[in-house]
Design a protein around this motif. Structure first.
Motif, PDB file in Angstrom:
ATOM      1  N   ILE A   1       0.839  -1.203   0.000  1.00  0.00           N
ATOM      2  CA  ILE A   1       0.000   0.000   0.000  1.00  0.00           C
ATOM      3  C   ILE A   1       0.876   1.255   0.000  1.00  0.00           C
ATOM      4  O   ILE A   1       0.642   2.188  -0.786  1.00  0.00           O
ATOM      5  CB  ILE A   1      -0.967  -0.005   1.197  1.00  0.00           C
ATOM      6  CG1 ILE A   1      -2.039  -1.067   0.996  1.00  0.00           C
ATOM      7  CG2 ILE A   1      -1.608   1.368   1.394  1.00  0.00           C
ATOM      8  CD1 ILE A   1      -2.924  -1.306   2.197  1.00  0.00           C
ATOM      9  N   PHE A   2       1.894   1.298   0.877  1.00  0.00           N
ATOM     10  CA  PHE A   2       2.775   2.463   0.925  1.00  0.00           C
ATOM     11  C   PHE A   2       3.538   2.640  -0.377  1.00  0.00           C
ATOM     12  O   PHE A   2       3.711   3.764  -0.862  1.00  0.00           O
ATOM     13  CB  PHE A   2       3.742   2.376   2.100  1.00  0.00           C
ATOM     14  CG  PHE A   2       3.101   2.651   3.429  1.00  0.00           C
ATOM     15  CD1 PHE A   2       2.208   3.698   3.589  1.00  0.00           C
ATOM     16  CD2 PHE A   2       3.392   1.858   4.525  1.00  0.00           C
ATOM     17  CE1 PHE A   2       1.612   3.947   4.805  1.00  0.00           C
ATOM     18  CE2 PHE A   2       2.802   2.102   5.747  1.00  0.00           C
ATOM     19  CZ  PHE A   2       1.912   3.148   5.901  1.00  0.00           C
ATOM     20  N   PHE A   3       4.027   1.555  -0.948  1.00  0.00           N
ATOM     21  CA  PHE A   3       4.738   1.638  -2.221  1.00  0.00           C
ATOM     22  C   PHE A   3       3.833   2.223  -3.300  1.00  0.00           C
ATOM     23  O   PHE A   3       4.247   3.103  -4.060  1.00  0.00           O
ATOM     24  CB  PHE A   3       5.231   0.251  -2.637  1.00  0.00           C
ATOM     25  CG  PHE A   3       5.886   0.223  -3.985  1.00  0.00           C
ATOM     26  CD1 PHE A   3       7.168   0.707  -4.148  1.00  0.00           C
ATOM     27  CD2 PHE A   3       5.204  -0.272  -5.092  1.00  0.00           C
ATOM     28  CE1 PHE A   3       7.775   0.694  -5.395  1.00  0.00           C
ATOM     29  CE2 PHE A   3       5.798  -0.290  -6.334  1.00  0.00           C
ATOM     30  CZ  PHE A   3       7.090   0.193  -6.486  1.00  0.00           C
ATOM     31  N   THR A   4       2.592   1.765  -3.357  1.00  0.00           N
ATOM     32  CA  THR A   4       1.652   2.267  -4.357  1.00  0.00           C
ATOM     33  C   THR A   4       1.347   3.745  -4.135  1.00  0.00           C
ATOM     34  O   THR A   4       1.334   4.540  -5.089  1.00  0.00           O
ATOM     35  CB  THR A   4       0.351   1.449  -4.327  1.00  0.00           C
ATOM     36  OG1 THR A   4       0.667   0.074  -4.505  1.00  0.00           O
ATOM     37  CG2 THR A   4      -0.607   1.891  -5.400  1.00  0.00           C
ATOM     38  N   VAL A   5       1.121   4.138  -2.886  1.00  0.00           N
ATOM     39  CA  VAL A   5       0.801   5.531  -2.578  1.00  0.00           C
ATOM     40  C   VAL A   5       1.976   6.433  -2.928  1.00  0.00           C
ATOM     41  O   VAL A   5       1.806   7.477  -3.584  1.00  0.00           O
ATOM     42  CB  VAL A   5       0.405   5.687  -1.093  1.00  0.00           C
ATOM     43  CG1 VAL A   5       0.375   7.150  -0.683  1.00  0.00           C
ATOM     44  CG2 VAL A   5      -0.946   5.047  -0.844  1.00  0.00           C
ATOM     45  N   PHE A   6       3.186   6.053  -2.514  1.00  0.00           N
ATOM     46  CA  PHE A   6       4.348   6.900  -2.794  1.00  0.00           C
ATOM     47  C   PHE A   6       4.646   6.964  -4.287  1.00  0.00           C
ATOM     48  O   PHE A   6       5.040   8.011  -4.801  1.00  0.00           O
ATOM     49  CB  PHE A   6       5.567   6.408  -2.032  1.00  0.00           C
ATOM     50  CG  PHE A   6       5.486   6.658  -0.551  1.00  0.00           C
ATOM     51  CD1 PHE A   6       4.937   7.820  -0.049  1.00  0.00           C
ATOM     52  CD2 PHE A   6       5.958   5.711   0.347  1.00  0.00           C
ATOM     53  CE1 PHE A   6       4.862   8.047   1.309  1.00  0.00           C
ATOM     54  CE2 PHE A   6       5.885   5.930   1.705  1.00  0.00           C
ATOM     55  CZ  PHE A   6       5.334   7.100   2.200  1.00  0.00           C
ATOM     56  N   THR A   7       4.461   5.859  -4.983  1.00  0.00           N
ATOM     57  CA  THR A   7       4.689   5.856  -6.423  1.00  0.00           C
ATOM     58  C   THR A   7       3.688   6.771  -7.133  1.00  0.00           C
ATOM     59  O   THR A   7       4.068   7.576  -7.994  1.00  0.00           O
ATOM     60  CB  THR A   7       4.598   4.433  -6.985  1.00  0.00           C
ATOM     61  OG1 THR A   7       5.561   3.613  -6.327  1.00  0.00           O
ATOM     62  CG2 THR A   7       4.848   4.409  -8.474  1.00  0.00           C
ATOM     63  N   LEU A   8       2.424   6.684  -6.775  1.00  0.00           N
ATOM     64  CA  LEU A   8       1.414   7.532  -7.407  1.00  0.00           C
ATOM     65  C   LEU A   8       1.631   9.003  -7.072  1.00  0.00           C
ATOM     66  O   LEU A   8       1.459   9.877  -7.926  1.00  0.00           O
ATOM     67  CB  LEU A   8       0.014   7.088  -6.997  1.00  0.00           C
ATOM     68  CG  LEU A   8      -0.458   5.775  -7.610  1.00  0.00           C
ATOM     69  CD1 LEU A   8      -1.809   5.376  -7.028  1.00  0.00           C
ATOM     70  CD2 LEU A   8      -0.550   5.900  -9.118  1.00  0.00           C
ATOM     71  N   ARG A   9       2.011   9.299  -5.814  1.00  0.00           N
ATOM     72  CA  ARG A   9       2.275  10.700  -5.452  1.00  0.00           C
ATOM     73  C   ARG A   9       3.437  11.263  -6.258  1.00  0.00           C
ATOM     74  O   ARG A   9       3.408  12.407  -6.699  1.00  0.00           O
ATOM     75  CB  ARG A   9       2.541  10.829  -3.958  1.00  0.00           C
ATOM     76  CG  ARG A   9       1.292  10.644  -3.109  1.00  0.00           C
ATOM     77  CD  ARG A   9       1.607  10.774  -1.639  1.00  0.00           C
ATOM     78  NE  ARG A   9       2.108  12.082  -1.291  1.00  0.00           N
ATOM     79  CZ  ARG A   9       1.344  13.120  -0.956  1.00  0.00           C
ATOM     80  NH1 ARG A   9       0.050  12.977  -0.937  1.00  0.00           N
ATOM     81  NH2 ARG A   9       1.886  14.274  -0.647  1.00  0.00           N
ATOM     82  N   ALA A  10       4.478  10.452  -6.454  1.00  0.00           N
ATOM     83  CA  ALA A  10       5.632  10.916  -7.222  1.00  0.00           C
ATOM     84  C   ALA A  10       5.272  11.080  -8.698  1.00  0.00           C
ATOM     85  O   ALA A  10       5.701  12.038  -9.344  1.00  0.00           O
ATOM     86  CB  ALA A  10       6.793   9.947  -7.065  1.00  0.00           C
ATOM     87  N   MET A  11       4.497  10.168  -9.223  1.00  0.00           N
ATOM     88  CA  MET A  11       4.126  10.237 -10.634  1.00  0.00           C
ATOM     89  C   MET A  11       3.213  11.421 -10.915  1.00  0.00           C
ATOM     90  O   MET A  11       3.306  12.044 -11.983  1.00  0.00           O
ATOM     91  CB  MET A  11       3.435   8.945 -11.074  1.00  0.00           C
ATOM     92  CG  MET A  11       4.355   7.748 -11.174  1.00  0.00           C
ATOM     93  SD  MET A  11       3.473   6.236 -11.486  1.00  0.00           S
ATOM     94  CE  MET A  11       2.812   6.546 -13.107  1.00  0.00           C
ATOM     95  N   LEU A  12       2.334  11.736  -9.975  1.00  0.00           N
ATOM     96  CA  LEU A  12       1.375  12.812 -10.185  1.00  0.00           C
ATOM     97  C   LEU A  12       1.892  14.161  -9.691  1.00  0.00           C
ATOM     98  O   LEU A  12       1.229  15.188  -9.892  1.00  0.00           O
ATOM     99  CB  LEU A  12       0.054  12.476  -9.482  1.00  0.00           C
ATOM    100  CG  LEU A  12      -0.662  11.229 -10.023  1.00  0.00           C
ATOM    101  CD1 LEU A  12      -1.858  10.895  -9.149  1.00  0.00           C
ATOM    102  CD2 LEU A  12      -1.087  11.453 -11.457  1.00  0.00           C
ATOM    103  N   GLY A  13       3.027  14.181  -9.023  1.00  0.00           N
ATOM    104  CA  GLY A  13       3.595  15.429  -8.532  1.00  0.00           C
ATOM    105  C   GLY A  13       2.763  16.050  -7.430  1.00  0.00           C
ATOM    106  O   GLY A  13       2.628  17.271  -7.372  1.00  0.00           O
ATOM    107  N   LEU A  14       2.224  15.249  -6.532  1.00  0.00           N
ATOM    108  CA  LEU A  14       1.332  15.773  -5.487  1.00  0.00           C
ATOM    109  C   LEU A  14       2.070  16.290  -4.259  1.00  0.00           C
ATOM    110  O   LEU A  14       1.466  16.857  -3.383  1.00  0.00           O
ATOM    111  CB  LEU A  14       0.341  14.682  -5.062  1.00  0.00           C
ATOM    112  CG  LEU A  14      -0.646  14.253  -6.127  1.00  0.00           C
ATOM    113  CD1 LEU A  14      -1.522  13.136  -5.611  1.00  0.00           C
ATOM    114  CD2 LEU A  14      -1.502  15.414  -6.572  1.00  0.00           C
TER     115      LEU A  14
END
Length: 68
Positions: free
Chosen positions: A52-65
């Motif tokens: 879950i953390f890997f997915t959240v951090f990956t999506l945040r980095a990809m989306l620039g949040l």
């Protein structure tokens, strides 16, 4: 021609929920015996949180949040 059209359309959300629950139950049923042993339960929960953390951090980095 349109007899019972909306009645038929109203059944689709219930069908969708049934399909999603069936897939979830069949996906997690083999993992249930692992919760009987405390060591494997801790490992399984840690793995779940890690994914879950890997997915959240990956999506945040990809989306620039935010800063990572």
């Amino acid at each position: 021609m349109f007899d019972g059209f909306w009645d038929n359309v109203s059944r689709y959300p219930r069908y969708l929920v049934t399909i999603i629950l069936g897939v979830a139950i069949n996906a997690f049923a083999p993992l249930a015996p692992l919760f009987k042993n405390p060591a494997s339960a801790i490992a399984l929960i840690s793995l779940l949180f890690g994914v879950i953390f890997f997915t959240v951090f990956t999506l945040r980095a990809m989306l620039g949040l935010g800063t990572v």
